[in-house]
Scaffold this active site. Structure first.
Site, mmCIF file in Angstrom:
data_model
loop_
_atom_site.group_PDB
_atom_site.id
_atom_site.type_symbol
_atom_site.label_atom_id
_atom_site.label_comp_id
_atom_site.label_asym_id
_atom_site.label_seq_id
_atom_site.Cartn_x
_atom_site.Cartn_y
_atom_site.Cartn_z
ATOM 1 N N ASN A 141 -0.580 -3.765 -6.112
ATOM 2 C CA ASN A 141 -0.925 -3.834 -4.683
ATOM 3 C C ASN A 141 -0.784 -5.254 -4.138
ATOM 4 O OD1 ASN A 141 -3.176 -5.058 -5.820
ATOM 5 N ND2 ASN A 141 -4.536 -4.293 -4.229
ATOM 6 N N THR A 151 0.840 -1.191 0.000
ATOM 7 C CA THR A 151 0.000 0.000 0.000
ATOM 8 C C THR A 151 0.881 1.249 0.000
ATOM 9 O OG1 THR A 151 -1.910 1.052 1.025
ATOM 10 C CG2 THR A 151 -0.373 -0.036 2.526
ATOM 11 N N LYS A 186 3.334 1.338 -4.047
ATOM 12 C CA LYS A 186 2.704 0.582 -5.140
ATOM 13 C C LYS A 186 3.472 0.665 -6.466
ATOM 14 C CE LYS A 186 -2.022 0.598 -3.344
ATOM 15 N NZ LYS A 186 -3.441 0.793 -3.697
ATOM 16 N N ASP A 210 -6.942 -3.723 -7.182
ATOM 17 C CA ASP A 210 -7.817 -2.565 -6.923
ATOM 18 C C ASP A 210 -8.862 -2.416 -8.030
ATOM 19 O OD1 ASP A 210 -6.529 -1.783 -4.541
ATOM 20 O OD2 ASP A 210 -5.050 -0.592 -5.628
ATOM 21 N N GLY A 248 -10.352 12.950 -9.129
ATOM 22 C CA GLY A 248 -8.992 12.644 -8.692
ATOM 23 C C GLY A 248 -8.182 12.034 -9.818
ATOM 24 N N ALA A 249 -6.866 12.216 -9.747
ATOM 25 C CA ALA A 249 -5.986 11.692 -10.801
ATOM 26 C C ALA A 249 -4.700 11.136 -10.200
ATOM 27 C CB ALA A 249 -5.688 12.792 -11.812
ATOM 28 N N GLY A 250 -4.804 10.528 -9.025
ATOM 29 C CA GLY A 250 -3.653 9.890 -8.396
ATOM 30 C C GLY A 250 -3.605 8.412 -8.725
ATOM 31 N N GLY A 251 -2.906 7.661 -7.892
ATOM 32 C CA GLY A 251 -2.728 6.234 -8.136
ATOM 33 C C GLY A 251 -4.039 5.460 -8.091
ATOM 34 N N THR A 256 -5.861 19.503 -9.972
ATOM 35 C CA THR A 256 -4.775 19.912 -10.864
ATOM 36 C C THR A 256 -5.091 19.322 -12.238
ATOM 37 O OG1 THR A 256 -3.311 19.668 -8.955
ATOM 38 C CG2 THR A 256 -2.252 19.934 -11.113
ATOM 39 N N TYR A 305 -12.698 5.944 3.448
ATOM 40 C CA TYR A 305 -13.581 5.494 4.519
ATOM 41 C C TYR A 305 -13.017 5.923 5.859
ATOM 42 C CZ TYR A 305 -10.318 1.644 5.365
ATOM 43 O OH TYR A 305 -9.208 0.908 5.652
HETATM 44 P P1 ATR Z 1 -3.978 7.930 -4.169
HETATM 45 O O1 ATR Z 1 -2.857 6.962 -4.347
HETATM 46 O O2 ATR Z 1 -4.863 7.643 -2.998
HETATM 47 O O3 ATR Z 1 -4.748 8.137 -5.410
HETATM 48 P P2 ATR Z 1 -2.579 10.414 -4.611
HETATM 49 O O4 ATR Z 1 -1.874 9.780 -5.763
HETATM 50 O O5 ATR Z 1 -1.797 11.186 -3.630
HETATM 51 O O6 ATR Z 1 -3.292 9.300 -3.733
HETATM 52 O O7 ATR Z 1 -3.794 11.267 -5.184
HETATM 53 C C1 ATR Z 1 -4.532 12.119 -4.359
HETATM 54 C C2 ATR Z 1 -5.673 12.736 -5.158
HETATM 55 O O8 ATR Z 1 -6.468 13.520 -4.264
HETATM 56 C C3 ATR Z 1 -5.195 13.686 -6.259
HETATM 57 O O9 ATR Z 1 -6.112 13.618 -7.320
HETATM 58 C C4 ATR Z 1 -5.268 15.038 -5.557
HETATM 59 O O10 ATR Z 1 -5.414 16.135 -6.426
HETATM 60 P P3 ATR Z 1 -4.109 16.904 -7.036
HETATM 61 O O11 ATR Z 1 -3.617 16.052 -8.162
HETATM 62 O O12 ATR Z 1 -4.638 18.220 -7.465
HETATM 63 O O13 ATR Z 1 -3.117 16.999 -5.902
HETATM 64 C C5 ATR Z 1 -6.528 14.862 -4.756
HETATM 65 N N1 ATR Z 1 -6.625 15.788 -3.627
HETATM 66 C C6 ATR Z 1 -5.915 15.781 -2.483
HETATM 67 N N2 ATR Z 1 -6.296 16.788 -1.667
HETATM 68 C C7 ATR Z 1 -7.307 17.436 -2.317
HETATM 69 C C8 ATR Z 1 -8.109 18.570 -2.011
HETATM 70 N N3 ATR Z 1 -7.984 19.241 -0.861
HETATM 71 N N4 ATR Z 1 -9.019 18.944 -2.919
HETATM 72 C C9 ATR Z 1 -9.152 18.273 -4.095
HETATM 73 N N5 ATR Z 1 -8.424 17.224 -4.438
HETATM 74 C C10 ATR Z 1 -7.502 16.802 -3.569
#
Ligand code: ATR
Length: 275
Positions: free
Chosen positions: A88, A63, A67, A103, A127-130, A152, A225
């Protein structure tokens, strides 16, 4: 003893040991298998994983924040892990490390569990993270028309182009009425226990998204959660939507990992109760 574990940094809060141990007990494997937790910083991850097979480990869940590194050190990887760019689940056999990503199928199984088939449906992923990469890859592969929005926008555009989705390049998310499925993969709604940050936690309202627009015709997934329903899940329940919470996603991905290592299908209900 066949050993399993979850590896992360930090790892203290993880519910995977309780959940996987309950499944091992129910399957009558608790005498021969055990599942623990290992905390390691990023610069020690590869060395740790290399040492595990020699200590009786058969596999691990991986985790945050490992990853990407987990995929990078594997000898072979599933199509999902390769496309998502993260793993994962690792399995150790015959001196080789295999990487999987459970996942994406976990989200699809959870949606099937509430009677939602993504084929031909519109989905909005926040969102656009992992985690978003796994969700978007899974939904697009299941035939959904996926739109990605991110705080972003450049990250949303890049992810969407790579995984066959559209990006919404707007400061706020598009109106949610237009979508059959809404998935939150951002950290909005996450409880910040023990966090020293002076900033208050972000809400969907701060992003310009009104959760009261959720309707009973939609399916709602929140990867976040906590001890209580999140803001989004609570709104989904009020509206009578099909709702999948972050616990359910945790259970489904964990059940698929369990199957990969043991060859047995665990009871999702038992795992959910342990979470
Ligand atoms: P994960 O692996 O859980 O996806 P991550 O890669 O750190 O974690 O991604 C976090 C996501 O939450 C991103 O899409 C981030 O947006 P940014 O790319 O703009 O950073 C989003 N995020 C985190 N805090 C946020 C906030 N306060 N408002 C909106 N989006 C947020």
């Amino acid at each position: 003893m066949k050993r399993l574990a979850v590896i992360g940094y930090p790892i203290g809060h993880s519910r995977s040991p309780a959940m996987q141990t309950a499944a091992l007990e129910e399957e009558g494997l608790a005498g021969q298998w055990e599942y623990g937790a290992i905390e390691v910083e990023p610069d020690g991850f590869a060395e740790l994983v290399g040492s595990l097979p020699g200590q009786g480990y058969v596999g691990v869940n991986v985790t945050i924040p490992h990853k990407h590194a987990a995929l990078a050190l594997a000898d072979e990887a599933s199509e999902a892990a390769t496309a998502i760019g993260a793993a994962n689940t690792l399995s150790f056999a015959d001196g080789r490390i295999s990487a999987e990503n459970t996942d994406a199928p976990g989200v699809l199984e959870a949606l099937a569990g509430v009677g939602f088939d993504p084929a031909g449906k519109t989905a909005l992923v926040l969102g656009a993270g992992g985690s978003s990469r796994a969700v978007v890859w899974g939904l697009a592969g299941a035939g959904a028309e996926v739109t990605v929005w991110n705080r972003t926008p450049e990250r949303a555009a890049e992810l969407a182009a790579e995984l066959g989705a559209e990006a919404a390049n707007t400061p706020s998310p598009p109106a949610i009425e237009g979508f059959s499925l809404l998935v939150n993969t951002t950290s909005v709604g996450l409880e910040r226990t023990g966090d020293s940050s002076s900033q208050p936690p972000a809400t969907f309202k701060d992003l310009g998204l009104d959760v009261d627009q959720v309707s009973g015709e939609q399916a709602i997934v929140d990867l976040v959660y906590g001890s209580d329903d999140t803001e989004l899940i609570a709104a989904g329940r009020r509206a009578g939507a099909k709702v999948v919470d972050g616990r359910e996603i945790l259970v489904r991905q964990g059940a698929i990992s369990f199957q990969i290592w043991t060859g047995r299908t665990p009871s999702a209900a038992t795992m959910r109760a342990a979470v």
